[in-house]
Motif scaffolding. Structure first.
Motif, mmCIF file in Angstrom:
data_model
loop_
_atom_site.group_PDB
_atom_site.id
_atom_site.type_symbol
_atom_site.label_atom_id
_atom_site.label_comp_id
_atom_site.label_asym_id
_atom_site.label_seq_id
_atom_site.Cartn_x
_atom_site.Cartn_y
_atom_site.Cartn_z
ATOM 1 N N ARG A 121 41.259 -22.220 -8.078
ATOM 2 C CA ARG A 121 42.530 -21.511 -7.864
ATOM 3 C C ARG A 121 42.681 -21.562 -6.242
ATOM 4 O O ARG A 121 43.968 -21.775 -5.998
ATOM 5 C CB ARG A 121 42.450 -19.788 -8.416
ATOM 6 C CG ARG A 121 42.246 -20.025 -9.800
ATOM 7 C CD ARG A 121 43.060 -20.967 -10.675
ATOM 8 N NE ARG A 121 44.297 -20.824 -10.396
ATOM 9 C CZ ARG A 121 45.461 -21.624 -10.599
ATOM 10 N NH1 ARG A 121 45.085 -23.287 -11.290
ATOM 11 N NH2 ARG A 121 46.849 -21.161 -10.440
ATOM 12 N N ALA A 122 41.731 -21.221 -5.491
ATOM 13 C CA ALA A 122 42.064 -21.803 -3.986
ATOM 14 C C ALA A 122 42.554 -22.737 -3.563
ATOM 15 O O ALA A 122 43.248 -23.025 -2.790
ATOM 16 C CB ALA A 122 40.967 -20.927 -3.353
ATOM 17 N N TRP A 123 41.921 -23.960 -4.104
ATOM 18 C CA TRP A 123 42.177 -25.378 -3.970
ATOM 19 C C TRP A 123 43.640 -25.363 -4.177
ATOM 20 O O TRP A 123 44.317 -26.180 -3.354
ATOM 21 C CB TRP A 123 41.273 -26.012 -4.607
ATOM 22 C CG TRP A 123 41.524 -27.652 -4.318
ATOM 23 C CD1 TRP A 123 42.193 -28.002 -3.226
ATOM 24 C CD2 TRP A 123 41.110 -28.661 -5.341
ATOM 25 N NE1 TRP A 123 42.320 -29.557 -3.638
ATOM 26 C CE2 TRP A 123 41.593 -29.786 -4.762
ATOM 27 C CE3 TRP A 123 40.487 -28.623 -6.388
ATOM 28 C CZ2 TRP A 123 41.451 -30.945 -5.203
ATOM 29 C CZ3 TRP A 123 40.180 -30.040 -7.046
ATOM 30 C CH2 TRP A 123 40.577 -31.232 -6.540
ATOM 31 N N GLN A 124 44.007 -24.926 -5.240
ATOM 32 C CA GLN A 124 45.434 -25.112 -5.759
ATOM 33 C C GLN A 124 46.637 -24.248 -5.138
ATOM 34 O O GLN A 124 47.762 -24.269 -5.299
ATOM 35 C CB GLN A 124 45.568 -24.871 -7.065
ATOM 36 C CG GLN A 124 44.748 -25.604 -8.149
ATOM 37 C CD GLN A 124 45.170 -26.978 -7.942
ATOM 38 O OE1 GLN A 124 46.188 -27.373 -7.885
ATOM 39 N NE2 GLN A 124 44.037 -27.955 -8.054
ATOM 40 N N GLY A 125 46.041 -23.376 -3.943
ATOM 41 C CA GLY A 125 46.789 -22.658 -3.289
ATOM 42 C C GLY A 125 47.040 -21.166 -3.785
ATOM 43 O O GLY A 125 47.928 -20.539 -3.246
ATOM 44 N N VAL A 138 41.769 -16.047 -4.780
ATOM 45 C CA VAL A 138 41.541 -15.030 -5.439
ATOM 46 C C VAL A 138 41.163 -13.756 -4.665
ATOM 47 O O VAL A 138 40.237 -14.309 -3.424
ATOM 48 C CB VAL A 138 40.386 -15.205 -6.527
ATOM 49 C CG1 VAL A 138 40.020 -14.040 -7.544
ATOM 50 C CG2 VAL A 138 40.778 -16.318 -7.630
ATOM 51 N N PRO A 139 41.269 -12.758 -4.915
ATOM 52 C CA PRO A 139 40.852 -11.473 -3.664
ATOM 53 C C PRO A 139 39.448 -11.759 -3.862
ATOM 54 O O PRO A 139 38.784 -11.970 -4.723
ATOM 55 C CB PRO A 139 41.362 -10.222 -4.446
ATOM 56 C CG PRO A 139 42.540 -10.801 -5.244
ATOM 57 C CD PRO A 139 42.375 -12.182 -5.564
ATOM 58 N N ALA A 140 38.785 -11.147 -2.615
ATOM 59 C CA ALA A 140 37.262 -11.037 -2.442
ATOM 60 C C ALA A 140 36.643 -10.401 -3.552
ATOM 61 O O ALA A 140 35.399 -10.669 -3.906
ATOM 62 C CB ALA A 140 37.168 -10.768 -0.922
ATOM 63 N N TRP A 141 37.366 -9.104 -3.801
ATOM 64 C CA TRP A 141 36.541 -8.248 -4.873
ATOM 65 C C TRP A 141 36.583 -9.022 -6.358
ATOM 66 O O TRP A 141 35.475 -8.741 -7.003
ATOM 67 C CB TRP A 141 37.326 -6.981 -5.064
ATOM 68 C CG TRP A 141 38.905 -7.113 -5.605
ATOM 69 C CD1 TRP A 141 39.841 -7.190 -4.872
ATOM 70 C CD2 TRP A 141 39.140 -6.978 -6.960
ATOM 71 N NE1 TRP A 141 41.185 -7.311 -5.659
ATOM 72 C CE2 TRP A 141 40.658 -7.365 -6.958
ATOM 73 C CE3 TRP A 141 38.570 -6.940 -7.992
ATOM 74 C CZ2 TRP A 141 41.338 -7.133 -8.081
ATOM 75 C CZ3 TRP A 141 39.228 -7.168 -9.279
ATOM 76 C CH2 TRP A 141 40.876 -7.252 -9.307
ATOM 77 N N ALA A 142 37.460 -9.728 -6.475
ATOM 78 C CA ALA A 142 37.707 -10.384 -7.908
ATOM 79 C C ALA A 142 36.643 -11.603 -7.758
ATOM 80 O O ALA A 142 36.068 -11.803 -8.655
ATOM 81 C CB ALA A 142 39.079 -11.032 -8.284
ATOM 82 N N ALA A 143 36.677 -12.432 -6.468
ATOM 83 C CA ALA A 143 35.545 -13.410 -6.507
ATOM 84 C C ALA A 143 34.122 -12.770 -6.683
ATOM 85 O O ALA A 143 33.257 -13.477 -7.113
ATOM 86 C CB ALA A 143 35.735 -14.313 -5.174
ATOM 87 N N THR A 144 33.780 -11.695 -6.047
ATOM 88 C CA THR A 144 32.562 -10.851 -6.100
ATOM 89 C C THR A 144 32.337 -10.652 -7.502
ATOM 90 O O THR A 144 31.298 -11.058 -8.254
ATOM 91 C CB THR A 144 32.468 -9.677 -5.543
ATOM 92 O OG1 THR A 144 32.683 -10.096 -3.865
ATOM 93 C CG2 THR A 144 30.961 -8.979 -5.206
ATOM 94 N N LEU A 145 33.412 -10.081 -8.358
ATOM 95 C CA LEU A 145 33.070 -9.822 -9.777
ATOM 96 C C LEU A 145 32.809 -10.999 -10.599
ATOM 97 O O LEU A 145 31.975 -11.013 -11.444
ATOM 98 C CB LEU A 145 34.369 -8.880 -10.573
ATOM 99 C CG LEU A 145 34.433 -7.543 -9.726
ATOM 100 C CD1 LEU A 145 35.683 -6.962 -10.468
ATOM 101 C CD2 LEU A 145 33.397 -6.670 -10.363
ATOM 102 N N LEU A 178 31.218 -17.633 -2.989
ATOM 103 C CA LEU A 178 31.656 -16.369 -2.779
ATOM 104 C C LEU A 178 31.604 -16.056 -1.218
ATOM 105 O O LEU A 178 32.496 -15.247 -0.775
ATOM 106 C CB LEU A 178 30.228 -15.176 -3.357
ATOM 107 C CG LEU A 178 30.607 -13.821 -3.002
ATOM 108 C CD1 LEU A 178 31.871 -13.023 -3.548
ATOM 109 C CD2 LEU A 178 29.301 -13.277 -3.451
ATOM 110 N N ALA A 179 30.847 -16.849 -0.546
ATOM 111 C CA ALA A 179 30.801 -16.610 1.051
ATOM 112 C C ALA A 179 32.125 -17.211 1.647
ATOM 113 O O ALA A 179 32.797 -16.526 2.213
ATOM 114 C CB ALA A 179 29.798 -17.657 1.436
ATOM 115 N N LEU A 180 32.881 -18.309 0.977
ATOM 116 C CA LEU A 180 34.111 -18.687 1.256
ATOM 117 C C LEU A 180 35.115 -17.493 1.087
ATOM 118 O O LEU A 180 36.304 -17.380 1.895
ATOM 119 C CB LEU A 180 34.617 -20.203 0.566
ATOM 120 C CG LEU A 180 33.864 -21.271 1.001
ATOM 121 C CD1 LEU A 180 33.908 -22.417 0.197
ATOM 122 C CD2 LEU A 180 33.965 -21.522 2.551
#
Length: 398
Positions: free
Chosen positions: A285-289, A292-299, A349-351
């Motif tokens: 999703r990040a590649w497509q622009g 995702v918020p950091a909290w959602a990525a962590t979950l 997650l780090a990204l």
């Protein structure tokens, strides 16, 4: 008996297999009662009768009892339970052809055509004048059809010969064609693959996550529906069915060293899947622009690693402690997968936490998830195919 039931005269059939008849005939009596009950669409009572028959069957019980038990269980759509009965029948009468026919039918229903062919070949060799043996061989060879629906070249001549022999002995043409087993697992696999791909059609975070969730939900629903359908059909709860399948799998591992090696490869190949549908989704999703918020990525990362941990814990539960140790250590496959999955999840997650905006980094993370998963599947398919070929060679040489 069959004539009575086929005409719907269940009262007469019950009169034949009354309590006195069952008491006189022991296991065979219970199994005949089970067969009648199965024809009446009373699966719970039928399965109860089968269980009683197998419970009172002694070590010297005639193989015919176990063969009949297997036939009834197959009719109730319980192929794993039928496999246990077929193995007991084969052990009771190693030189009998009927247990081998039952084994062939069971293996075919389980989606294991190589085992089905090996068992049917033994049956045809033991009983060259029995139509059922040649029907079983023709069916099992037919079940080897590939993706395009064609029988492998190596088996075509043997299939034609088995079919001609079966027809000459009086078989009907329709008996020689049977559907392949294992459709449930193919359907679940297709649903999981759809889950991986669906999120790419989303135009934003919400739609992408929703599509991925729907795909995964479809896979779960398929499994639940199959379990409930089986429970209604056999009178056995989904948990009891799973426990019975697990017991059968463990039993087979004891006598076949290739099966646990195949299980080791398949277990390793499942490891990247939770990461692909969690942190792989984040990277894509990040590649497509659409980051995702950091909290959602962590979950999602936690969910993916929890899924991997659950797979690792499921190995000893399913295969037992002894074989779980062999599976988890074999060839370093699982350790390698765990290491790479940890790196993929941790790196993604780090990204996300850093809020990286470099498209190339996200592309690398997304592609790494996809390539590692699909590349592993292809490598595993080659290994499993090789193991099956070696195992088939051993089966056909005995």
């Amino acid at each position: 008996m069959h004539a009575l039931v086929s005409q719907g005269r269940f009262a007469e059939a019950h009169a034949v297999v009354d309590d006195a008849f069952v008491e006189r005939n022991g296991s065979a009596g219970y199994l005949l009662r089970a067969w009648v009950l199965a024809q009446e669409q009373r699966p719970a009572d039928a399965r109860d009768a089968v269980d009683w028959a197998l419970a009172i069957a002694g070590p010297a019980e005639a193989a015919d009892v176990f063969v009949l038990a297997g036939v009834v269980l197959l009719a109730m759509d319980e192929p794993h339970a039928a496999l246990t009965a077929a193995l007991r029948a084969s052990g009771t009468d190693p030189d009998g052809w009927e247990p081998k026919v039952l084994l062939s039918d069971v293996y075919r229903r389980l989606g294991r055509p190589a085992d089905a062919v090996a068992a049917a070949r033994r049956a045809a060799a033991m009983a060259p004048h029995e139509v059922e043996a040649h029907v079983a061989l023709a069916r099992s060879l037919w079940a080897e059809r590939g993706f395009l629906g064609r029988i492998p070249r190596r088996s075509r001549a043997e299939h034609r010969a088995a079919a001609r022999r079966a027809l000459a002995l009086g078989a009907a043409p329709g008996q020689l064609v049977a559907p392949r087993g294992g459709a449930l697992f193919g359907g679940v696999g297709l649903a999981l693959f759809a889950a991986v791909q669906l999120y790419r059609v989303g135009t934003g975070d919400t739609w992408g996550l929703l599509a991925a969730g729907v795909g995964l939900a479809v896979a779960v629903v398929l499994v639940v529906m199959a379990a409930r359908t089986g429970a209604r059909r056999t009178g056995v709860s989904a948990l009891a069915r799973i426990t019975g399948i697990r017991a059968t799998v463990r039993t087979e591992l004891v006598g076949d060293p290739w099966l646990w090696r195949i299980a080791a490869v398949r277990t390793a190949l499942l490891m990247p899947l939770p990461a692909l549908v969690t942190t792989g989704l984040v990277a894509d999703r990040a590649w497509q622009g659409h980051p995702v918020p950091a909290w959602a990525a962590t979950l999602l990362a936690v969910a993916g690693l929890t899924g991997v941990s659950a797979l690792v814990l499921a190995v000893p539960w399913w295969y037992g402690g002894m074989y779980a140790r062999r599976i988890l250590r074999y060839g370093g496959f699982v350790r390698t997968q765990l290491t790479v999955v940890g790196l993929l999840a941790g790196g993604t997650l780090a990204l996300a936490v850093r809020g990286a905006a470099v498209s190339g980094l996200w592309a690398a993370a997304a592609v790494a998830h996809f390539v590692w998963t699909v590349g592993g599947w292809l490598t595993g398919a080659v290994l499993v195919s090789r193991f099956h070929a070696l195992r088939r060679r051993e089966l056909f040489s005995t």
